[in-house]
Design an enzyme around this catalytic site. Structure first.
Site, PDB file in Angstrom:
ATOM      1  N   CYS A  51       0.815  -1.219   0.000  1.00  0.00           N
ATOM      2  CA  CYS A  51       0.000   0.000   0.000  1.00  0.00           C
ATOM      3  C   CYS A  51       0.847   1.267   0.000  1.00  0.00           C
ATOM      4  CB  CYS A  51      -0.954  -0.015   1.181  1.00  0.00           C
ATOM      5  SG  CYS A  51      -2.043  -1.445   1.157  1.00  0.00           S
ATOM      6  N   CYS A  84     -13.752  -0.309   7.180  1.00  0.00           N
ATOM      7  CA  CYS A  84     -12.778  -0.811   6.207  1.00  0.00           C
ATOM      8  C   CYS A  84     -12.763   0.069   4.969  1.00  0.00           C
ATOM      9  CB  CYS A  84     -13.132  -2.232   5.785  1.00  0.00           C
ATOM     10  SG  CYS A  84     -13.310  -3.386   7.166  1.00  0.00           S
ATOM     11  N   SER A  85     -11.566   0.315   4.435  1.00  0.00           N
ATOM     12  CA  SER A  85     -11.489   1.075   3.189  1.00  0.00           C
ATOM     13  C   SER A  85     -12.047   0.211   2.057  1.00  0.00           C
ATOM     14  CB  SER A  85     -10.044   1.492   2.906  1.00  0.00           C
ATOM     15  OG  SER A  85      -9.176   0.387   2.961  1.00  0.00           O
ATOM     16  N   HIS A 143      -9.285   3.626  -1.697  1.00  0.00           N
ATOM     17  CA  HIS A 143      -7.937   3.079  -1.521  1.00  0.00           C
ATOM     18  C   HIS A 143      -7.522   2.227  -2.729  1.00  0.00           C
ATOM     19  CE1 HIS A 143      -4.378   1.515   0.181  1.00  0.00           C
ATOM     20  NE2 HIS A 143      -4.868   0.568   0.950  1.00  0.00           N
TER      21      HIS A 143
END
Lengths: 370, 182
Positions: free
Chosen positions: A70, A188-189, A314
């Site tokens: 990430c 949560c993304s 994301h």
């Protein structure tokens, strides 16, 4: 950067090209002055960067594709800044892109070869375990944790490029689908497609090309997680602390000088661990600070004014670059309804990846100063 | 559901029935509903196959087993999994050791969304062992509500999927040392 969200009719090449052309237009430069490129992504296959450059007429430049989970996009920016600081290049583009909806569904996991993946480790599961431990140690309530996605999705409603455009309530969070106890869907993304790009220049090139629009990249630091010789707390992040310390030293500032930040809130609990690791809030105190509104736009220290990963989305490789895009726009005063008045120092933090025995895989901190 | 695993094994996993009782359970060969495996059967040799990851879990013919890791002969630090060099002192003089089978639960989560390799829900936990290592595993053999941070846990060998030829593989889960269910 592109709009973040689900783009079923597009791919990473297309999104990356849009972001790159957008950065060139924003900088007001002729694309021919770009000397090199770094492209961050995780799941887009071989030579994504070459595909993007070919799409926009820039094929032929020295180019490296960068994978650091990430932190891939943020690492691309760091590599670009190193190339400039080393004097090898004067104008370098860093682009991060991901078409994630076509790559996977459900929970992200460590690499299948990893011993923890073999017993069922998922990223939501790991962060859920950290959340439970944090609740046990510091007395954070489930409702307090819910205030983080509430804040970030509110911020996202002010960001036209965000994945989500609806505000939510604490009840919405608590009633959303359980993912890994105690985390729920809104903690949560999302799985997001998108891309972002920035142009990194030397001082002399900025004077020549940037028309006064450049913002100083005062530090761009990277660390990878070390192997613990004994079990350590999962409610604090030495990797974040140390990467930030490197950045504070390079930028000549301390955490008290940071006016706002974009941090890697892949999960609600992650925002807590990040800002405390960065030294922006004392350990155990961030949930209370959020409750008091200190992290809101207009608060003492706005956290994730863009909406963060929870609200803006994301797209793994795009994430770290998009954070810096937000910093640049805030520091230029171009952020419209979510503008942080008088912002001078912005910090972006990314961290990603998981492997057995290490606290975190890759961590980056960028400091931009107006 | 079964998928190929890089080490050649295939995994088909669960540890629950539909009432969220964390029974020490395994799958029918057809991969459908779990059937319960009585605790006394767990360590019986007949239920055991080869280790699902031989470098990390030793499974012996007598039905016992241990998680494996490294001990640094120079500074005494322990690591899971086996390492080539010590992260504490950089010594390359490491020996492979068997870890104790009893530890303490550091934290846990009930995972309700996972990959196709794993049927949900299942419980993940980190257990701290006396050698100063923290190891992740699934938790079984108890009710979800009975799981508490800090509780003593013990290693349990369990069927854990099968290899390419359909032979059963043995993995591990952690279960509370004194389960309060029947």
């Amino acid at each position: 950067m592109t709009r973040f969200g689900k783009h079923p009719d597009r791919d990473a090449t297309d999104l990356g090209a849009e972001a790159l052309l957008g950065a060139v237009a924003d900088a007001g430069i002729d694309a021919r002055v770009i000397e090199a490129a770094y492209c961050g992504h995780v799941f887009q296959g071989m030579v994504m960067g070459q595909r993007i450059l070919a799409q926009v007429g820039l094929a032929g430049l020295p180019l490296s594709n960068v994978e650091n989970a990430c932190s891939s996009g943020a690492t691309a920016i760091r590599e670009a800044s190193l190339a400039v600081r080393a004097g090898e290049h004067d104008v370098v583009v860093a682009v991060g892109a991901e078409h994630l909806t076509s790559q996977f569904r459900g929970a992200l996991t460590p690499d299948p070869s990893d011993p923890e993946a073999a017993v069922g480790a998922t990223m939501p599961g790991v962060y859920a375990m950290r959340a439970r431990r944090y609740m046990e140690e510091f007395g954070m309530t489930r409702e307090q944790l819910a205030l983080i996605p509430v804040k970030n999705k509110m911020n996202a409603t002010l960001n036209p490029l965000a994945h989500f455009h609806s505000s939510i309530t604490v009840e919405d969070v608590l009633e959303s689908r359980a993912i890994a106890d105690p985390l729920r869907l809104h903690d949560c993304s999302p799985v997001t497609d998108g891309a972002a790009a920035v142009i990194v220049m030397s001082d002399s090139a900025a004077k020549k090309y940037a028309n006064g629009r450049a913002v100083r990249l005062a530090a761009s630091t990277l660390r990878s997680g070390s192997v613990d010789v004994e079990p350590t707390s999962m409610t604090f992040e030495p990797l974040t602390r140390d990467t930030a310390q490197d950045a504070y030293e390079k930028a000549g500032i301390g955490p008290e000088d940071v006016d706002f930040c974009e941090v890697h809130d892949c999960f609600s609990i992650a925002e807590v661990l990040r800002v405390e690791g960065l030294g922006l809030f004392p350990q155990g105190e961030y949930p209370g600070a959020v409750e008091r509104g200190e992290a809101n736009i207009g608060g003492r220290l706005p956290v994730n004014p863009s909406g963060g990963l929870l609200g803006k989305g994301h797209p793994l490789g795009g994430t770290g670059v998009a954070q810096v895009v937000e910093l640049v726009r805030q520091l230029r005063g171009e952020s419209g309804d979510r503008q942080i008045e008088g912002a001078r120092v912005g910090l972006a933090h990314c961290r990603g990846g998981k492997a057995v025995g290490i606290e975190g895989a890759a961590c980056t901190v960028q400091v931009l100063i107006r | 559901m079964q998928m190929h695993h890089p080490n050649g094994a295939r995994r088909s996993l669960t540890c629950f029935d539909h009432h969220e009782t964390l029974d020490l359970a395994t799958y029918r060969p057809d991969g459908r509903l779990p059937f319960l495996l009585k605790e006394k059967d767990i360590l019986a040799g007949s239920a055991l196959g080869t280790s699902f990851r031989p470098g990390e879990l030793e499974v012996r013919d007598d039905g016992t087993g241990n998680l494996l890791g490294s001990r640094c002969r120079s500074c005494g630090a322990h690591f899971f999994p086996v390492r080539e060099a010590c992260s504490g002192c950089l010594s390359g003089d490491l020996e492979t050791v068997k870890f104790a089978t009893e530890g303490t639960l550091y934290t846990y989560s009930v995972v309700r969304q996972s990959t196709p390799d794993f049927e949900v829900p299942y419980v993940l936990g980190y257990v701290d062992f006396p050698e100063n290592v923290r190891i992740m595993g699934q938790i079984g053999g108890c009710e979800i509500d009975d799981i508490k941070i800090g509780m003593p846990m013990v290693l349990a060998l369990e069927p854990f999927g099968e290899d390419d030829d359909g032979n059963p593989l043995t993995g591990y889960r952690f279960k509370p040392m004194e389960p309060n269910n029947d």
